[in-house]
Design an enzyme around this catalytic site. Structure first.
Site, PDB file in Angstrom:
ATOM      1  N   LYS A   1       0.841  -1.196   0.000  1.00 23.75           N
ATOM      2  CA  LYS A   1       0.000   0.000   0.000  1.00 23.75           C
ATOM      3  C   LYS A   1       0.878   1.249   0.000  1.00 23.75           C
ATOM      4  O   LYS A   1       1.961   1.251   0.594  1.00 23.75           O
ATOM      5  CB  LYS A   1      -0.874   0.043   1.258  1.00 23.75           C
ATOM      6  CG  LYS A   1      -1.960  -0.994   1.354  1.00 23.75           C
ATOM      7  CD  LYS A   1      -2.730  -0.823   2.668  1.00 23.75           C
ATOM      8  CE  LYS A   1      -3.769  -1.901   2.857  1.00 23.75           C
ATOM      9  NZ  LYS A   1      -4.919  -1.743   1.951  1.00 23.75           N
TER      10      LYS A   1
ATOM     11  N   ARG B   1     -10.438 -11.194   1.679  1.00 22.42           N
ATOM     12  CA  ARG B   1     -11.349 -12.174   1.070  1.00 22.42           C
ATOM     13  C   ARG B   1     -10.763 -13.586   1.114  1.00 22.42           C
ATOM     14  O   ARG B   1     -11.497 -14.570   1.117  1.00 22.42           O
ATOM     15  CB  ARG B   1     -11.684 -11.757  -0.360  1.00 22.42           C
ATOM     16  CG  ARG B   1     -10.521 -11.711  -1.326  1.00 22.42           C
ATOM     17  CD  ARG B   1     -10.815 -10.896  -2.574  1.00 22.42           C
ATOM     18  NE  ARG B   1     -10.859  -9.460  -2.276  1.00 22.42           N
ATOM     19  CZ  ARG B   1     -11.124  -8.522  -3.167  1.00 22.42           C
ATOM     20  NH1 ARG B   1     -11.374  -8.857  -4.425  1.00 22.42           N
ATOM     21  NH2 ARG B   1     -11.157  -7.258  -2.818  1.00 22.42           N
TER      22      ARG B   1
END
Length: 494
Positions: A263, A337
């Site tokens: 990130k 996920r």
């Protein structure tokens, strides 16, 4: 903790250091409002104002609605923290005679949640002097003593429930706000075990070796590069003769660097909040047990860190999930996920009647719905609508994001059963939800809901009843939904 109590005495007869009075829709023509004071002040009805001499706090309200009153409760407490008052009183004299206690309950909930602050690491704390709010329920001059007494009894029961829920929300906020060097997966597991002592909840912890035995290849891949080993936290509440079995699953990323798909630094600063879904599940479980809901409830929290290192999982890897499905990795920052896929597989083995996951899953959900609203997804339209109504009744904002077959095509892979990222930048919240749907067995598709709380879970600028930092998103809506399905199940049996 701020004490709030209900009283049958009139507003004027209750003794307190300061009074709280609403100015509704700019109407100053009421006996409790000093019109001259507000006129001389050139009051614009935009913010609270304290009449020091009269010891009265005026709070502007556009209307007497539940949402406005909840925010007014938080505003009142936040404002009074700046003053030396130890007690405050309020009377709901403006309510119509036929009104129920929902307005008063909303004010109370707002006040208790508005009183929250996370000051653990501040060397100079600013404690509030306010200790108590006294509520007069003698709202109508024509009420009989019996009617007032009955209203006090009814509201006192409601007040007990509000205190349970707000305590759970604030515990969730504390845990989410705890920084990542402290709140590791092991810390979360120990915290949960300590928190449930003296309750009817039980807790089972699965460590790395147990996760390997469970063949949780996707979950373990995310945790691989971290020096902090993962923990699957399985909380259980099993009352006698439960009406239904509900399993809640929470994303518990105690920190998310993005992995090798690193990130940007600006996007890392709030990643301690990536455990918000897991913390919400813990908060819901605590409240459900305290409320004695007639449901068997399980809470599954997938706790781990997504870090970088020589052994980190990589884009182009193919992982084998607990369900046996292969997953092509397109981006290691789509890690939540992967954890949820294996946790949902584990959860389905418990044979739930209802299965719900809570997760700060996608920035795309924030882009689509804004910072105030959670996304509701699934295959069962009625279940989505029922949950949405419960959430809105609880005061949390949600909206349904519809699955469709075209978005499903975007997560297809040429070398594996499914890709962990979409081939398009659009519809990212839905494609993430549909990815999770790939791991829901056919027999549970109509029983499953996915709640993306990425928007409201962490607050950069205060809104509604939420201070800076963790909001506790998911707890109120989850508890209300459990209460609602309990009532429906009970009614059907009768």
């Amino acid at each position: 903790m701020l004490k709030i109590s209900a009283h049958k005495e009139s507003f004027t007869s209750i003794k307190a250091d300061v009074a709280i009075v609403f100015v509704i829709n700019k109407n100053t023509k009421h006996k409790w409002i000093d019109q001259k004071f507000l006129h001389d002040l050139a009051y614009q009805h935009k913010s609270p104002v304290l009449h020091q001499q009269a010891k009265t706090l005026y709070i502007p309200l556009g209307s007497l609605e539940v949402d406005s009153m909840r925010e007014a409760g938080a505003t009142a407490v936040k404002t009074l923290k700046s003053y030396p008052f130890k007690s405050a009183k309020i009377g709901f004299y403006t309510l119509p005679k036929s009104s129920d206690t929902s307005i008063m309950a909303a004010f109370t909930l707002g006040a208790l949640l508005g009183d929250y602050s996370f000051d653990t690491f501040l060397s100079k704390k600013q404690p509030s002097s306010l200790r108590e709010i006294l509520i007069s329920l003698e709202s109508y001059d024509t009420d009989s003593a019996g009617a007032t007494k009955e209203r006090v009894q009814d509201f006192s029961k409601q007040l007990d429930e509000i205190k349970i829920i707000t305590k759970s929300v604030n515990i969730t906020r504390d845990l989410v706000n705890t920084p990542p060097q402290i709140a590791t997966p092991k810390y979360l597991a120990n915290y949960a075990q300590d928190l449930i002592k003296g309750t009817n909840l039980s807790c089972k912890i699965l460590k790395k070796q147990e996760l390997k035995k469970e063949k949780m290849g996707a979950y373990l891949a995310v945790a691989k590069a971290s020096s902090k080993s993962p923990r699957l936290i399985h909380l259980s509440y099993k009352p006698k003769n439960p009406q239904k079995k509900v399993v809640l699953v929470g994303k518990g990323l105690t920190y998310d660097s993005g992995g090798l798909s690193l990130k940007p630094s600006d996007y890392m600063t709030t990643m301690k909040a990536d455990k918000s879904g897991g913390c919400a599940v813990l908060g819901i479980m605590l409240a459900a047990e305290k409320l004695g809901l007639p449901l068997e409830i399980h809470g599954i929290i997938g706790a781990c860190e997504n870090m970088i290192g020589g052994n980190a999982y990589k884009p182009d890897d193919v992982l084998i999930s607990r369900e046996g499905k292969s997953i092509e990795i397109g981006n290691t920052d789509a890690e939540g996920r992967l954890v949820l896929a294996d946790c949902l597989s584990y959860a389905q083995d418990l044979d739930p009647d209802v299965l719900i996951d809570f997760a700060t899953l996608t920035g795309a959900c924030v882009v689509g719905l804004g910072e105030y609203t959670s996304g509701v997804m699934g295959y069962n339209q009625k279940l989505q609508l029922d949950f949405t109504q419960s959430a809105l009744d609880s005061g949390e904002l949600v909206a349904i994001l519809p699955f469709n077959r075209h978005i499903k095509k975007l997560i297809e892979s040429k070398i594996a059963d499914v890709s962990n990222v979409s081939s398009s930048r659009y519809g990212g919240a839905i494609s993430a939800g549909m990815f999770l749907g790939e791991f829901i067995r056919e027999s549970y598709k109509d029983k499953w809901l996915h709640i993306d709380i990425a928007g409201p879970a962490f607050v950069a600028k205060e809104w509604d009843i939420n201070p800076y930092g963790a909001s506790g998103a998911g707890v109120r809506m989850g508890v209300r939904f459990l209460q609602d399905i309990s009532k429906i199940s009970k009614a059907r049996k009768q």
